[in-house]
Design a protein around this motif. Structure first.
Motif, PDB file in Angstrom:
ATOM      1  N   ASN A  40       0.824  -1.211   0.000  1.00  0.00           N
ATOM      2  CA  ASN A  40       0.000   0.000   0.000  1.00  0.00           C
ATOM      3  C   ASN A  40       0.855   1.256   0.000  1.00  0.00           C
ATOM      4  O   ASN A  40       0.542   2.231  -0.694  1.00  0.00           O
ATOM      5  CB  ASN A  40      -0.978  -0.010   1.178  1.00  0.00           C
ATOM      6  CG  ASN A  40      -2.184  -0.855   0.879  1.00  0.00           C
ATOM      7  OD1 ASN A  40      -2.886  -0.639  -0.097  1.00  0.00           O
ATOM      8  ND2 ASN A  40      -2.419  -1.853   1.705  1.00  0.00           N
ATOM      9  N   GLN A  44       0.793   3.965  -3.130  1.00  0.00           N
ATOM     10  CA  GLN A  44       0.528   5.366  -2.807  1.00  0.00           C
ATOM     11  C   GLN A  44       1.652   6.258  -3.338  1.00  0.00           C
ATOM     12  O   GLN A  44       1.391   7.320  -3.921  1.00  0.00           O
ATOM     13  CB  GLN A  44       0.364   5.541  -1.299  1.00  0.00           C
ATOM     14  CG  GLN A  44      -0.909   4.933  -0.767  1.00  0.00           C
ATOM     15  CD  GLN A  44      -0.939   4.831   0.744  1.00  0.00           C
ATOM     16  OE1 GLN A  44      -0.086   5.359   1.440  1.00  0.00           O
ATOM     17  NE2 GLN A  44      -1.927   4.104   1.263  1.00  0.00           N
ATOM     18  N   HIS A  47       1.424   6.393  -7.091  1.00  0.00           N
ATOM     19  CA  HIS A  47       0.334   7.290  -7.502  1.00  0.00           C
ATOM     20  C   HIS A  47       0.765   8.754  -7.376  1.00  0.00           C
ATOM     21  O   HIS A  47       0.504   9.559  -8.278  1.00  0.00           O
ATOM     22  CB  HIS A  47      -0.918   7.013  -6.667  1.00  0.00           C
ATOM     23  CG  HIS A  47      -2.113   7.774  -7.129  1.00  0.00           C
ATOM     24  ND1 HIS A  47      -2.766   7.477  -8.298  1.00  0.00           N
ATOM     25  CD2 HIS A  47      -2.762   8.841  -6.601  1.00  0.00           C
ATOM     26  CE1 HIS A  47      -3.770   8.322  -8.464  1.00  0.00           C
ATOM     27  NE2 HIS A  47      -3.791   9.151  -7.443  1.00  0.00           N
ATOM     28  N   GLN A  48       1.431   9.088  -6.294  1.00  0.00           N
ATOM     29  CA  GLN A  48       1.925  10.460  -6.108  1.00  0.00           C
ATOM     30  C   GLN A  48       2.922  10.821  -7.211  1.00  0.00           C
ATOM     31  O   GLN A  48       2.892  11.932  -7.752  1.00  0.00           O
ATOM     32  CB  GLN A  48       2.592  10.606  -4.746  1.00  0.00           C
ATOM     33  CG  GLN A  48       3.175  11.993  -4.514  1.00  0.00           C
ATOM     34  CD  GLN A  48       3.802  12.117  -3.142  1.00  0.00           C
ATOM     35  OE1 GLN A  48       3.231  11.674  -2.155  1.00  0.00           O
ATOM     36  NE2 GLN A  48       4.978  12.719  -3.091  1.00  0.00           N
ATOM     37  N   HIS A 144       0.760   0.915 -12.254  1.00  0.00           N
ATOM     38  CA  HIS A 144      -0.183   1.274 -11.197  1.00  0.00           C
ATOM     39  C   HIS A 144      -1.528   0.594 -11.409  1.00  0.00           C
ATOM     40  O   HIS A 144      -2.124   0.062 -10.457  1.00  0.00           O
ATOM     41  CB  HIS A 144      -0.335   2.802 -11.138  1.00  0.00           C
ATOM     42  CG  HIS A 144      -1.152   3.285 -10.004  1.00  0.00           C
ATOM     43  ND1 HIS A 144      -2.491   3.557 -10.138  1.00  0.00           N
ATOM     44  CD2 HIS A 144      -0.832   3.536  -8.713  1.00  0.00           C
ATOM     45  CE1 HIS A 144      -2.962   3.971  -8.975  1.00  0.00           C
ATOM     46  NE2 HIS A 144      -1.978   3.959  -8.096  1.00  0.00           N
ATOM     47  N   THR A 148      -3.431  -1.952  -8.579  1.00  0.00           N
ATOM     48  CA  THR A 148      -4.529  -1.403  -7.775  1.00  0.00           C
ATOM     49  C   THR A 148      -5.878  -1.807  -8.361  1.00  0.00           C
ATOM     50  O   THR A 148      -5.956  -2.441  -9.402  1.00  0.00           O
ATOM     51  CB  THR A 148      -4.458   0.142  -7.744  1.00  0.00           C
ATOM     52  OG1 THR A 148      -4.531   0.645  -9.079  1.00  0.00           O
ATOM     53  CG2 THR A 148      -3.178   0.628  -7.080  1.00  0.00           C
ATOM     54  N   ASN A 152     -10.072   2.596  -6.155  1.00  0.00           N
ATOM     55  CA  ASN A 152      -9.217   3.247  -5.165  1.00  0.00           C
ATOM     56  C   ASN A 152      -7.749   3.194  -5.608  1.00  0.00           C
ATOM     57  O   ASN A 152      -7.065   2.198  -5.392  1.00  0.00           O
ATOM     58  CB  ASN A 152      -9.374   2.576  -3.801  1.00  0.00           C
ATOM     59  CG  ASN A 152      -8.673   3.340  -2.705  1.00  0.00           C
ATOM     60  OD1 ASN A 152      -7.869   4.229  -2.943  1.00  0.00           O
ATOM     61  ND2 ASN A 152      -8.983   2.990  -1.468  1.00  0.00           N
ATOM     62  N   TYR A 154      -5.228   4.452  -4.393  1.00  0.00           N
ATOM     63  CA  TYR A 154      -4.272   4.472  -3.282  1.00  0.00           C
ATOM     64  C   TYR A 154      -4.201   3.136  -2.548  1.00  0.00           C
ATOM     65  O   TYR A 154      -3.522   3.027  -1.537  1.00  0.00           O
ATOM     66  CB  TYR A 154      -4.641   5.573  -2.270  1.00  0.00           C
ATOM     67  CG  TYR A 154      -4.419   6.960  -2.810  1.00  0.00           C
ATOM     68  CD1 TYR A 154      -3.147   7.499  -2.855  1.00  0.00           C
ATOM     69  CD2 TYR A 154      -5.480   7.715  -3.281  1.00  0.00           C
ATOM     70  CE1 TYR A 154      -2.934   8.768  -3.348  1.00  0.00           C
ATOM     71  CE2 TYR A 154      -5.277   8.986  -3.781  1.00  0.00           C
ATOM     72  CZ  TYR A 154      -4.007   9.507  -3.816  1.00  0.00           C
ATOM     73  OH  TYR A 154      -3.789  10.769  -4.313  1.00  0.00           O
ATOM     74  N   ARG A 155      -4.895   2.140  -3.052  1.00  0.00           N
ATOM     75  CA  ARG A 155      -4.989   0.856  -2.357  1.00  0.00           C
ATOM     76  C   ARG A 155      -4.506  -0.272  -3.250  1.00  0.00           C
ATOM     77  O   ARG A 155      -4.933  -0.405  -4.398  1.00  0.00           O
ATOM     78  CB  ARG A 155      -6.450   0.615  -1.967  1.00  0.00           C
ATOM     79  CG  ARG A 155      -6.632  -0.446  -0.960  1.00  0.00           C
ATOM     80  CD  ARG A 155      -6.662   0.201   0.426  1.00  0.00           C
ATOM     81  NE  ARG A 155      -6.860  -0.824   1.411  1.00  0.00           N
ATOM     82  CZ  ARG A 155      -5.981  -1.091   2.354  1.00  0.00           C
ATOM     83  NH1 ARG A 155      -4.890  -0.404   2.438  1.00  0.00           N
ATOM     84  NH2 ARG A 155      -6.216  -2.026   3.224  1.00  0.00           N
TER      85      ARG A 155
END
Length: 193
Positions: A40, A44, A47-48, A144, A148, A152, A154-155
């Protein structure tokens, strides 16, 4: 052997088996929990990094704003590299640096073998630099999306295990095909610059 001794021996072996099975289960659960936390954090951060790359290529930032955004992207890539290096879940099949490290180095130092200058020298993205970053953004977005669930970003996808995780990163970040894909992007960029 007496029947009582056999019962005692079987009971003793059963207790030992239960203890070992409990320890195995506990170790397995701890490892899964640690992998869940790591995966996770990784998605995250990825994603950033994608968001910072999108901002860099979609905005026409110049001068100090551009350099700050470029350094934020470099910092994101360095963080991903640290996560990759520190992970026991990722097996590096390429025997070298990940593409995160290679991109980070390229942004700030260029690539002398291809005659590529550092990106910050112009104080804005040149068209070849923008194309280069868009192609790398595509790789990060593909990675990504594989890690994922769409609902979501971020998950980490809980249906995947650490073997899937390692294979996805090997295919996109470390492995032979990822290395070749990255090199073709660099060669294309160098021919346009």
């Amino acid at each position: 052997m007496k029947k009582e001794n056999v019962i005692i021996l079987i009971s003793f072996l059963l207790i030992i088996s239960l203890v070992f099975n409990y320890q195995y289960l506990k170790t397995h659960q701890d490892e899964k929990r640690q992998f869940d936390i790591f995966s996770n954090i990784f998605v995250q951060q990825l994603h950033q990094t994608i968001l910072h790359t999108q901002t860099l290529v979609n905005d026409d930032a110049v001068d100090e704003v551009f350099v700050n955004r470029l350094m934020n992207l470099k910092s994101d890539l360095d963080t991903l590299e640290v996560l990759v290096d520190a992970s026991t879940y990722i097996k590096d099949f390429s025997g070298g640096l990940s593409n995160f490290s290679r991109i980070s180095h390229l942004l700030t130092n260029g690539h002398s073998d291809y005659g590529i200058r550092p990106f910050h020298e112009e104080h804005q993205l040149t068209p070849p630099e923008e194309k280069f970053l868009r192609e790398l953004l595509e790789i990060m977005e593909e990675t990504h999306a594989q890690l994922t669930v769409p609902e979501n970003p971020y998950r980490f996808n809980s249906e995947l295990n650490h073997y899937h995780f390692n294979n996805i990163l090997s295919e996109n970040i470390f492995g032979y095909s990822a290395y070749n894909r990255f090199n073709s992007i660099i060669e294309s960029y160098a021919s346009e610059d």
